[in-house]
Design a protein around this motif. Structure first.
Motif, PDB file in Angstrom:
ATOM      1  N   ALA A 129       0.819  -1.211   0.000  1.00 10.58           N
ATOM      2  CA  ALA A 129       0.000   0.000   0.000  1.00 10.58           C
ATOM      3  C   ALA A 129       0.852   1.260   0.000  1.00 10.58           C
ATOM      4  O   ALA A 129       0.526   2.250  -0.673  1.00 10.58           O
ATOM      5  N   TRP A 130       1.980   1.245   0.746  1.00  6.33           N
ATOM      6  CA  TRP A 130       2.808   2.445   0.836  1.00  6.33           C
ATOM      7  C   TRP A 130       3.450   2.804  -0.501  1.00  6.33           C
ATOM      8  O   TRP A 130       3.816   3.972  -0.731  1.00  6.33           O
ATOM      9  N   ALA A 131       3.591   1.796  -1.397  1.00  5.98           N
ATOM     10  CA  ALA A 131       4.257   2.024  -2.680  1.00  5.98           C
ATOM     11  C   ALA A 131       3.296   2.437  -3.789  1.00  5.98           C
ATOM     12  O   ALA A 131       3.738   2.765  -4.889  1.00  5.98           O
ATOM     13  N   LEU A 160      -4.450   1.173   6.010  1.00  3.04           N
ATOM     14  CA  LEU A 160      -3.798   2.446   5.717  1.00  3.04           C
ATOM     15  C   LEU A 160      -3.413   3.226   6.961  1.00  3.04           C
ATOM     16  O   LEU A 160      -3.053   4.398   6.876  1.00  3.04           O
ATOM     17  N   PHE A 162      -0.807   3.217   8.535  1.00  7.52           N
ATOM     18  CA  PHE A 162       0.586   3.679   8.439  1.00  7.52           C
ATOM     19  C   PHE A 162       0.675   5.096   7.881  1.00  7.52           C
ATOM     20  O   PHE A 162       1.691   5.785   8.078  1.00  7.52           O
ATOM     21  N   THR A 163      -0.355   5.563   7.161  1.00  5.48           N
ATOM     22  CA  THR A 163      -0.286   6.899   6.550  1.00  5.48           C
ATOM     23  C   THR A 163      -0.293   8.005   7.591  1.00  5.48           C
ATOM     24  O   THR A 163      -0.007   9.166   7.266  1.00  5.48           O
ATOM     25  N   ARG A 165       1.810   8.095   9.940  1.00  5.65           N
ATOM     26  CA  ARG A 165       3.205   8.236  10.355  1.00  5.65           C
ATOM     27  C   ARG A 165       4.042   8.803   9.204  1.00  5.65           C
ATOM     28  O   ARG A 165       3.647   8.700   8.038  1.00  5.65           O
ATOM     29  N   GLY A 167       6.739   9.040   6.273  1.00  2.00           N
ATOM     30  CA  GLY A 167       7.215   8.032   5.329  1.00  2.00           C
ATOM     31  C   GLY A 167       6.409   8.039   4.050  1.00  2.00           C
ATOM     32  O   GLY A 167       5.441   8.792   3.898  1.00  2.00           O
ATOM     33  N   PRO A 168       6.818   7.199   3.090  1.00  2.00           N
ATOM     34  CA  PRO A 168       6.093   7.135   1.814  1.00  2.00           C
ATOM     35  C   PRO A 168       4.632   6.749   2.043  1.00  2.00           C
ATOM     36  O   PRO A 168       4.320   5.901   2.881  1.00  2.00           O
ATOM     37  N   ARG A 169       3.732   7.345   1.264  1.00  2.35           N
ATOM     38  CA  ARG A 169       2.312   7.034   1.386  1.00  2.35           C
ATOM     39  C   ARG A 169       1.609   7.367   0.078  1.00  2.35           C
ATOM     40  O   ARG A 169       2.027   8.254  -0.658  1.00  2.35           O
TER      41      ARG A 169
END
Length: 206
Positions: A129-131, A160, A162-163, A165, A167-169
């Protein structure tokens, strides 16, 4: 629709979901098709979508607005499309699996068509998902402040989280029929913020 108070009980959210789902299901085929075309015209003009090389969308279910008219346009631009898949052995989270004309499909436990889990199990066929560059996700309701309500399962919010934090999102864009717009929705602490909400009539930037 009247303002939904912050103190509204879970029962009130369930009733609101039922009402908004009823609204979108009552749209006939002609109305659905016209809304999908208006939606996709707006999406093609969004910088987040126009620049995306790896974009996740969904196959519509239960009257959801349809983003799939984007698929030929994405293919023409050399962009790759991905679909959400219920992730095995990880409750209430999603994989994003590459989707094309020959992707083997199955029906999941919610009656939604998705790429076969055995197909998606190969890492080369899915994307973290982050990519991803952008994710188009279906909404049950939204307001002008960018608050939204989903189906209540929390699949996207867990996937999601992690979005929140550094970093890539990916860019997160919620989609809905304009008839799913309400005056105001309370924010839930688990709701992952969206970058935009697009209906067949408007684009909102929270």
């Amino acid at each position: 629709m009247n303002v939904m108070q912050d103190s509204a009980a879970p029962q009130a959210r369930r009733e609101l979901r039922r009402e908004l789902r009823r609204r979108r299901r009552e749209l006939d085929r002609r109305e659905q098709d016209a809304a999908a075309m208006r939606l996709c015209r707006s999406l093609r003009r969004l910088p987040e979508v126009f620049r995306a090389r790896r974009l996740a969308l969904y196959l519509p279910n239960d009257g959801e607005i349809d983003p799939t008219p984007l698929l030929p346009w994405l293919a023409k631009r050399g962009a790759r499309a991905y679909l959400p898949v219920l992730r095995p052995l990880a409750p209430n989270t999603l994989w994003f699996v590459h989707y094309h004309g020959n992707t083997p499909m199955v029906t999941n436990r919610f009656g939604i068509s998705e790429p076969d889990t055995r197909y998606g199990a190969h890492r080369a066929r899915r994307q973290a998902a982050w990519a991803l560059d952008a994710i188009l996700l279906p909404l049950v309701g939204f307001d002008d402040d960018g608050q939204r309500i989903g189906m209540g399962g929390g699949f996207y919010d867990r996937t999601l989280a992690f979005t929140r934090r550094p970093g890539p999102r990916p860019r997160l864009i919620g989609l809905a029929h304009d008839c799913q717009r309400v005056e105001r929705l309370p924010a839930a602490p688990w709701d992952v913020p969206l970058d935009a909400i697009v209906s067949d009539r408007r684009v909102l930037r929270p």
